[in-house]
Design a protein around this motif. Structure first.
Motif, PDB file in Angstrom:
ATOM      1  N   ARG A  26      25.292  47.949  28.972  1.00  0.00           N
ATOM      2  CA  ARG A  26      25.184  46.620  29.600  1.00  0.00           C
ATOM      3  C   ARG A  26      26.021  46.559  30.867  1.00  0.00           C
ATOM      4  O   ARG A  26      25.590  46.020  31.880  1.00  0.00           O
ATOM      5  CB  ARG A  26      25.624  45.519  28.632  1.00  0.00           C
ATOM      6  CG  ARG A  26      24.581  45.106  27.652  1.00  0.00           C
ATOM      7  CD  ARG A  26      24.961  43.817  26.932  1.00  0.00           C
ATOM      8  NE  ARG A  26      26.309  43.831  26.390  1.00  0.00           N
ATOM      9  CZ  ARG A  26      26.635  44.307  25.193  1.00  0.00           C
ATOM     10  NH1 ARG A  26      25.714  44.823  24.416  1.00  0.00           N
ATOM     11  NH2 ARG A  26      27.890  44.264  24.771  1.00  0.00           N
ATOM     12  N   TRP A  27      27.213  47.101  30.842  1.00  0.00           N
ATOM     13  CA  TRP A  27      28.092  47.070  32.005  1.00  0.00           C
ATOM     14  C   TRP A  27      27.464  47.851  33.162  1.00  0.00           C
ATOM     15  O   TRP A  27      27.471  47.389  34.296  1.00  0.00           O
ATOM     16  CB  TRP A  27      29.447  47.667  31.628  1.00  0.00           C
ATOM     17  CG  TRP A  27      30.436  47.632  32.738  1.00  0.00           C
ATOM     18  CD1 TRP A  27      31.225  46.590  33.102  1.00  0.00           C
ATOM     19  CD2 TRP A  27      30.715  48.681  33.666  1.00  0.00           C
ATOM     20  NE1 TRP A  27      31.989  46.920  34.172  1.00  0.00           N
ATOM     21  CE2 TRP A  27      31.697  48.210  34.556  1.00  0.00           C
ATOM     22  CE3 TRP A  27      30.246  49.964  33.810  1.00  0.00           C
ATOM     23  CZ2 TRP A  27      32.212  48.982  35.591  1.00  0.00           C
ATOM     24  CZ3 TRP A  27      30.754  50.747  34.829  1.00  0.00           C
ATOM     25  CH2 TRP A  27      31.726  50.260  35.703  1.00  0.00           C
ATOM     26  N   ARG A  28      26.936  49.043  32.864  1.00  0.00           N
ATOM     27  CA  ARG A  28      26.284  49.845  33.912  1.00  0.00           C
ATOM     28  C   ARG A  28      25.062  49.111  34.483  1.00  0.00           C
ATOM     29  O   ARG A  28      24.834  49.134  35.681  1.00  0.00           O
ATOM     30  CB  ARG A  28      25.890  51.207  33.374  1.00  0.00           C
ATOM     31  CG  ARG A  28      27.027  52.171  33.271  1.00  0.00           C
ATOM     32  CD  ARG A  28      26.577  53.574  32.939  1.00  0.00           C
ATOM     33  NE  ARG A  28      25.857  53.691  31.692  1.00  0.00           N
ATOM     34  CZ  ARG A  28      26.427  53.760  30.497  1.00  0.00           C
ATOM     35  NH1 ARG A  28      27.740  53.711  30.397  1.00  0.00           N
ATOM     36  NH2 ARG A  28      25.696  53.862  29.409  1.00  0.00           N
ATOM     37  N   ARG A  29      24.287  48.486  33.600  1.00  0.00           N
ATOM     38  CA  ARG A  29      23.096  47.761  34.035  1.00  0.00           C
ATOM     39  C   ARG A  29      23.498  46.595  34.968  1.00  0.00           C
ATOM     40  O   ARG A  29      22.875  46.367  35.990  1.00  0.00           O
ATOM     41  CB  ARG A  29      22.346  47.244  32.814  1.00  0.00           C
ATOM     42  CG  ARG A  29      20.893  47.095  33.009  1.00  0.00           C
ATOM     43  CD  ARG A  29      20.110  46.788  31.742  1.00  0.00           C
ATOM     44  NE  ARG A  29      20.808  46.064  30.693  1.00  0.00           N
ATOM     45  CZ  ARG A  29      21.178  46.592  29.510  1.00  0.00           C
ATOM     46  NH1 ARG A  29      20.919  47.856  29.247  1.00  0.00           N
ATOM     47  NH2 ARG A  29      21.790  45.870  28.608  1.00  0.00           N
ATOM     48  N   ASN A  30      24.567  45.887  34.618  1.00  0.00           N
ATOM     49  CA  ASN A  30      25.012  44.760  35.439  1.00  0.00           C
ATOM     50  C   ASN A  30      25.586  45.239  36.773  1.00  0.00           C
ATOM     51  O   ASN A  30      25.457  44.566  37.796  1.00  0.00           O
ATOM     52  CB  ASN A  30      26.050  43.934  34.692  1.00  0.00           C
ATOM     53  CG  ASN A  30      25.438  43.164  33.540  1.00  0.00           C
ATOM     54  OD1 ASN A  30      24.240  42.902  33.529  1.00  0.00           O
ATOM     55  ND2 ASN A  30      26.258  42.796  32.575  1.00  0.00           N
ATOM     56  N   ARG A  31      26.243  46.389  36.792  1.00  0.00           N
ATOM     57  CA  ARG A  31      26.839  46.896  38.020  1.00  0.00           C
ATOM     58  C   ARG A  31      25.770  47.419  38.984  1.00  0.00           C
ATOM     59  O   ARG A  31      25.966  47.429  40.181  1.00  0.00           O
ATOM     60  CB  ARG A  31      27.825  48.032  37.724  1.00  0.00           C
ATOM     61  CG  ARG A  31      29.019  47.625  36.907  1.00  0.00           C
ATOM     62  CD  ARG A  31      29.992  46.847  37.678  1.00  0.00           C
ATOM     63  NE  ARG A  31      30.653  47.740  38.628  1.00  0.00           N
ATOM     64  CZ  ARG A  31      31.476  47.337  39.560  1.00  0.00           C
ATOM     65  NH1 ARG A  31      31.759  46.062  39.670  1.00  0.00           N
ATOM     66  NH2 ARG A  31      32.034  48.184  40.371  1.00  0.00           N
ATOM     67  N   GLN A  32      24.638  47.883  38.451  1.00  0.00           N
ATOM     68  CA  GLN A  32      23.581  48.431  39.307  1.00  0.00           C
ATOM     69  C   GLN A  32      22.719  47.324  39.933  1.00  0.00           C
ATOM     70  O   GLN A  32      22.048  47.560  40.926  1.00  0.00           O
ATOM     71  CB  GLN A  32      22.711  49.389  38.513  1.00  0.00           C
ATOM     72  CG  GLN A  32      23.404  50.663  38.147  1.00  0.00           C
ATOM     73  CD  GLN A  32      22.558  51.545  37.242  1.00  0.00           C
ATOM     74  OE1 GLN A  32      21.491  51.143  36.799  1.00  0.00           O
ATOM     75  NE2 GLN A  32      23.061  52.733  36.966  1.00  0.00           N
ATOM     76  N   ASN A  33      22.738  46.150  39.336  1.00  0.00           N
ATOM     77  CA  ASN A  33      21.911  45.051  39.885  1.00  0.00           C
ATOM     78  C   ASN A  33      22.614  44.308  40.961  1.00  0.00           C
ATOM     79  O   ASN A  33      23.599  44.168  41.323  1.00  0.00           O
ATOM     80  CB  ASN A  33      21.519  44.068  38.792  1.00  0.00           C
ATOM     81  CG  ASN A  33      20.537  44.718  37.833  1.00  0.00           C
ATOM     82  OD1 ASN A  33      19.845  45.637  38.212  1.00  0.00           O
ATOM     83  ND2 ASN A  33      20.507  44.235  36.616  1.00  0.00           N
TER      84      ASN A  33
END
Length: 68
Positions: A61-68
């Motif tokens: 989730r953290w990686r997904r939020n950082r990529q958006n």
């Protein structure tokens, strides 16, 4: 069925460990202590797996939020 066989295997391993380990418990004590120790060990294994899954999901989730 798999969990039952794993539980029996953990119990047998604990009995043998307590009986033939450094302390060398008598058979009756080893059987009783393993009866308590085996479910505790299996519970902690489940807790470890559960927390690892939660950490993996949180990292995704953290990686997904950082990529958006």
């Amino acid at each position: 069925m798999k969990v039952l066989l794993l539980g029996v295997a953990v119990y047998v391993l604990f009995v043998l460990l307590f009986r033939y380990g450094r302390g060398g418990m008598p058979w009756d004590h080893a059987l009783l202590v393993a009866l308590v120790a085996a479910p505790v060990a299996m519970l902690w294994g489940w807790v470890r797996d559960h927390w690892n899954d939660r950490a993996r999901d949180a990292g995704a989730r953290w990686r997904r939020n950082r990529q958006n």
